[in-house]
Design an enzyme around this catalytic site. Structure first.
Site, PDB file in Angstrom:
ATOM      1  N   LYS A  53     -75.433  -6.869 -51.264  1.00  0.00           N
ATOM      2  CA  LYS A  53     -76.380  -6.597 -52.347  1.00  0.00           C
ATOM      3  C   LYS A  53     -77.807  -6.501 -51.801  1.00  0.00           C
ATOM      4  CE  LYS A  53     -73.424  -8.713 -55.838  1.00  0.00           C
ATOM      5  NZ  LYS A  53     -73.131  -9.840 -56.739  1.00  0.00           N
ATOM      6  N   GLN A  97     -75.127 -15.693 -57.898  1.00  0.00           N
ATOM      7  CA  GLN A  97     -73.788 -15.326 -57.436  1.00  0.00           C
ATOM      8  C   GLN A  97     -72.769 -16.375 -57.880  1.00  0.00           C
ATOM      9  OE1 GLN A  97     -73.116 -12.400 -56.022  1.00  0.00           O
ATOM     10  NE2 GLN A  97     -70.949 -12.836 -55.776  1.00  0.00           N
ATOM     11  N   ASP A 120     -76.891  -9.023 -63.982  1.00  0.00           N
ATOM     12  CA  ASP A 120     -75.427  -9.004 -63.970  1.00  0.00           C
ATOM     13  C   ASP A 120     -74.815  -8.725 -65.338  1.00  0.00           C
ATOM     14  OD1 ASP A 120     -74.089  -9.358 -61.507  1.00  0.00           O
ATOM     15  OD2 ASP A 120     -74.832 -11.416 -61.367  1.00  0.00           O
TER      16      ASP A 120
HETATM   17  N1  GUN Z   1     -68.835 -13.018 -58.364  1.00  0.00           N
HETATM   18  C1  GUN Z   1     -67.899 -12.053 -58.342  1.00  0.00           C
HETATM   19  N2  GUN Z   1     -68.400 -10.904 -58.824  1.00  0.00           N
HETATM   20  C2  GUN Z   1     -69.677 -11.152 -59.149  1.00  0.00           C
HETATM   21  C3  GUN Z   1     -70.716 -10.343 -59.693  1.00  0.00           C
HETATM   22  O1  GUN Z   1     -70.573  -9.148 -59.992  1.00  0.00           O
HETATM   23  N3  GUN Z   1     -71.905 -10.968 -59.867  1.00  0.00           N
HETATM   24  C4  GUN Z   1     -72.099 -12.286 -59.577  1.00  0.00           C
HETATM   25  N4  GUN Z   1     -73.288 -12.816 -59.818  1.00  0.00           N
HETATM   26  N5  GUN Z   1     -71.148 -13.049 -59.090  1.00  0.00           N
HETATM   27  C5  GUN Z   1     -69.955 -12.480 -58.866  1.00  0.00           C
END
Ligand code: GUN
Length: 283
Positions: A53, A97, A120
């Protein structure tokens, strides 16, 4: 043989467009669009996702603010960081996350992010917005899945879409977005009886179970669009939730793992961030 849906290429095109928008933003407002990325602890999968990311931010001209907190971070301190980021005018989007270490209340932490900065789309306000069809920030993986399906040129309207998995992050919101596209939607999960009889009627099959090669070729309707959300790591290799060699003999279109849903998730995260930045200026 199925045509491969090239998530990597589609995501690259989305990011190219976002990079242009990010550049325009910087020229107009004198600063870069900013995304805060918060990771708590050392979950190995999260390490990879977060790194990807941050790299994607750099390539798109979005400034990333990275916070790597220890496994034993207190909830109080984490919430204080979220508050600080909520109030920081240089931060347009915030992501925490998941999963968080067990001692932290995930729901409470996500609820603390201001919905306008919820990159998100996990905040209850945005989750509710999806359910009611209101303008809101959509979760990245489901939003990416819709883009991948549309990239085939197929009309989703009236099709039977089967989603295997009912998580808050993927299964449930994905079903809602497919419904918004006028699909007839079935959500299946671990308690579903005779799963195969249902998946065999799926024009669109989304596999989000988290079990390596769970969906076998005999479960797929010939000519279906198969979207594989699986990210199952085994001995350093990544496997999807779909048995790819079997599935590609039956499906019309299929996403590979890696190179399918994963890159689109990141592209949608950047899209949410860019949109949040502009929304904040324009409202
Ligand atoms: N854990 C697994 N997928 C994601 C996601 O798309 N965003 C976040 N913040 N955590 C995750």
């Amino acid at each position: 043989m199925a045509e491969i849906i090239d998530g990597k290429a589609i995501a690259a095109a989305v990011k190219e467009d976002l990079a242009a928008q990010a550049k325009m933003y910087e020229e107009k407002y004198g600063r870069k669009i900013g995304l805060a990325v918060v990771k708590v602890g050392n979950d190995p999968a999260s390490e990879v996702y977060v790194r990807n990311k941050i790299v994607a931010c750099g390539k798109t001209g979005v400034r990333s603010f990275s916070y790597e907190l220890p496994e034993d971070e207190s909830e109080e301190d984490l919430l204080a960081l979220v508050d600080k980021l909520n109030d920081d005018p240089e931060v347009d989007g915030i992501l925490v996350q998941l999963p968080l270490p067990k001692h932290l209340n995930e729901k409470k932490v996500l609820a603390r992010i201001r919905p306008e900065k919820d990159a998100d789309g996990f905040h209850v306000v945005n989750a509710g917005g999806i359910l009611l069809g209101l303008p809101c920030t959509k979760p990245c993986t489901p939003a990416g899945i819709i883009e991948l399906i549309k990239s085939t040129g197929a009309d989703i309207s009236g099709k039977h879409a089967v989603v295997i998995g009912r998580s808050n992050i993927v299964g449930k919101p994905c079903a809602m977005l497919l419904l918004a596209e006028n699909a007839t939607v079935t959500i299946c999960h671990s308690r579903t009886v005779d799963l195969k009889s249902i998946t065999l009627t799926a024009d669109i099959l989304v596999a989000a179970v988290g079990i390596k090669e769970f969906v076998t070729g005999d479960m797929i309707k010939p000519g279906a669009i198969v979207i594989d959300v699986g990210m199952n790591r085994e001995n350093g290799k990544l496997y999807g939730d779909v048995n790819f060699p079997e599935a590609e003999k039956r499906a019309a279109y299929i996403t590979p793992v890696p190179g399918g849903v994963g890159p689109m998730t990141i592209a949608m995260l950047l899209k949410n961030t860019v949109e949040a930045a502009y929304r904040c200026r324009e409202n």
